[in-house]
Design a protein around this motif. Structure first.
Motif, mmCIF file in Angstrom:
data_model
loop_
_atom_site.group_PDB
_atom_site.id
_atom_site.type_symbol
_atom_site.label_atom_id
_atom_site.label_comp_id
_atom_site.label_asym_id
_atom_site.label_seq_id
_atom_site.Cartn_x
_atom_site.Cartn_y
_atom_site.Cartn_z
ATOM 1 N N ILE A 97 1.180 -1.161 -0.091
ATOM 2 C CA ILE A 97 -0.037 0.054 -0.087
ATOM 3 C C ILE A 97 0.925 1.302 -0.156
ATOM 4 C CG2 ILE A 97 -1.798 1.324 1.306
ATOM 5 C CD1 ILE A 97 -2.492 -1.383 2.399
ATOM 6 N N GLU A 98 0.656 2.411 -0.881
ATOM 7 C CA GLU A 98 1.412 3.337 -1.156
ATOM 8 C C GLU A 98 0.756 4.501 -1.222
ATOM 9 O OE1 GLU A 98 4.565 2.345 -4.196
ATOM 10 O OE2 GLU A 98 5.109 0.758 -2.918
ATOM 11 N N GLY A 99 1.492 5.580 -1.331
ATOM 12 C CA GLY A 99 0.924 6.877 -1.410
ATOM 13 C C GLY A 99 -0.178 7.477 -0.897
ATOM 14 N N PRO A 100 -1.321 7.999 -1.561
ATOM 15 C CA PRO A 100 -2.463 8.384 -0.652
ATOM 16 C C PRO A 100 -3.188 7.404 0.211
ATOM 17 C CG PRO A 100 -2.638 9.326 -2.862
ATOM 18 C CD PRO A 100 -1.469 8.429 -2.872
ATOM 19 N N GLN A 101 -3.306 6.208 -0.523
ATOM 20 C CA GLN A 101 -3.896 5.057 0.492
ATOM 21 C C GLN A 101 -3.219 4.843 1.723
ATOM 22 O OE1 GLN A 101 -3.554 2.852 -2.926
ATOM 23 N NE2 GLN A 101 -5.523 2.660 -3.519
ATOM 24 N N GLY A 107 -3.067 7.552 8.703
ATOM 25 C CA GLY A 107 -3.837 8.915 9.329
ATOM 26 C C GLY A 107 -5.088 8.864 9.750
ATOM 27 N N ALA A 108 -6.022 7.808 9.207
ATOM 28 C CA ALA A 108 -7.355 7.502 9.582
ATOM 29 C C ALA A 108 -7.855 6.315 10.152
ATOM 30 C CB ALA A 108 -8.245 8.149 8.409
ATOM 31 N N ALA A 146 -9.357 14.075 6.154
ATOM 32 C CA ALA A 146 -9.517 14.696 5.019
ATOM 33 C C ALA A 146 -9.381 16.302 5.171
ATOM 34 C CB ALA A 146 -11.086 14.394 4.485
ATOM 35 N N GLN A 147 -9.942 16.889 6.370
ATOM 36 C CA GLN A 147 -9.686 18.360 6.583
ATOM 37 C C GLN A 147 -8.128 18.657 6.742
ATOM 38 O OE1 GLN A 147 -11.585 18.784 10.396
ATOM 39 N NE2 GLN A 147 -13.646 18.869 9.462
ATOM 40 N N ALA A 148 -7.333 17.893 7.421
ATOM 41 C CA ALA A 148 -5.833 18.118 7.522
ATOM 42 C C ALA A 148 -5.414 17.923 6.034
ATOM 43 C CB ALA A 148 -5.201 16.965 8.325
ATOM 44 N N LEU A 149 -5.944 17.183 5.012
ATOM 45 C CA LEU A 149 -5.305 17.151 3.771
ATOM 46 C C LEU A 149 -5.499 18.410 3.142
ATOM 47 C CD1 LEU A 149 -5.683 13.684 2.117
ATOM 48 C CD2 LEU A 149 -3.592 14.980 2.805
ATOM 49 N N GLN A 150 -6.862 18.896 3.153
ATOM 50 C CA GLN A 150 -7.420 19.915 2.535
ATOM 51 C C GLN A 150 -6.902 21.091 2.954
ATOM 52 O OE1 GLN A 150 -11.733 20.706 2.929
ATOM 53 N NE2 GLN A 150 -11.587 22.538 1.659
ATOM 54 N N ARG A 151 -6.183 21.484 4.397
ATOM 55 C CA ARG A 151 -5.648 22.538 4.960
ATOM 56 C C ARG A 151 -4.215 22.607 4.308
ATOM 57 N NH1 ARG A 151 -7.596 21.510 9.878
ATOM 58 N NH2 ARG A 151 -5.889 20.188 10.504
ATOM 59 N N LYS A 152 -3.458 21.250 4.256
ATOM 60 C CA LYS A 152 -2.235 21.358 3.611
ATOM 61 C C LYS A 152 -2.157 21.862 1.923
ATOM 62 C CE LYS A 152 0.126 17.507 6.336
ATOM 63 N NZ LYS A 152 0.611 16.259 6.259
ATOM 64 N N GLN A 153 -3.275 21.389 1.492
ATOM 65 C CA GLN A 153 -3.450 21.813 0.163
ATOM 66 C C GLN A 153 -3.402 23.295 -0.117
ATOM 67 O OE1 GLN A 153 -6.582 19.214 -1.263
ATOM 68 N NE2 GLN A 153 -5.039 17.482 -1.878
ATOM 69 N N GLU A 154 -4.423 23.832 0.916
ATOM 70 C CA GLU A 154 -4.549 25.265 1.014
ATOM 71 C C GLU A 154 -3.288 26.087 1.102
ATOM 72 O OE1 GLU A 154 -7.853 25.730 3.310
ATOM 73 O OE2 GLU A 154 -9.258 25.019 1.934
ATOM 74 N N GLU A 155 -2.747 25.489 2.185
ATOM 75 C CA GLU A 155 -1.263 26.069 2.524
ATOM 76 C C GLU A 155 -0.383 25.774 1.567
ATOM 77 O OE1 GLU A 155 -0.090 24.311 6.057
ATOM 78 O OE2 GLU A 155 -1.689 25.076 7.384
#
Length: 167
Positions: A97-101, A107-108, A146-155
């Protein structure tokens, strides 16, 4: 012949996704009741605050330690009744299992497995402190991740925008 079939099956298994819980343990646990015994005289209507965090690190090629950190603070008015801090950890085998998965898994999914153990430990230590049972509500770690990922992308998008302005 059977050995060759097992060897072939073994090589197929190496390419398949594997996940296994290997160990769950309390890494750190702290309980404080700084205003005891005076708080036992107060009417029991506390405000309870929960802070949580997750972290993970690679232990070996396919092993990861995931640590779920929780801090529970109970107050009556402005008086701290108790503070419980726990680091509930687990070692997980994750292969294929690699990457986003992999990020989603660590993380979840893994924190979701650890949470009931942390909740039980917190409830036990609160009871030993002579306070009523504390059953924390379930936590949606998928939504938090998902919120943490979105925050990182926005930053990252904000930083990229700032770089373009300076050039």
């Amino acid at each position: 012949m059977a050995e060759n079939q097992q060897a072939a099956a073994g090589s197929d298994n190496q390419n398949q996704a594997q996940f296994a819980l290997q160990r769950i343990y309390v890494k750190d646990l702290s309980f404080e009741s700084p205003n005891s015994p005076a708080v036992f005289q107060e009417q029991w209507k506390p405000q309870v605050n929960l802070d949580l965090n997750t972290a993970h690190n690679k232990v070996s090629d396919n092993q990861y330690e995931v640590v779920l950190s929780l801090t529970v603070t109970a107050k009556i008015d402005e008086k701290v009744v108790y503070i419980v801090e726990i680091q509930q950890a687990g070692v997980f085998l994750v292969a294929g299992i690699e990457g986003p998965q992999l990020g989603q898994m660590l993380g979840a999914y893994c924190p979701t497995i650890l949470f009931p153990y942390a909740r039980e430990a917190i409830d036990g230590v609160v009871n030993k402190g002579s306070f009523p049972a504390l059953m924390l509500a379930p936590v949606n770690f998928d939504a938090i991740y998902a919120q943490a990922l979105q925050r990182k992308q926005e930053e990252a998008a904000g930083e990229a925008g700032e770089e373009q302005k300076t050039h």
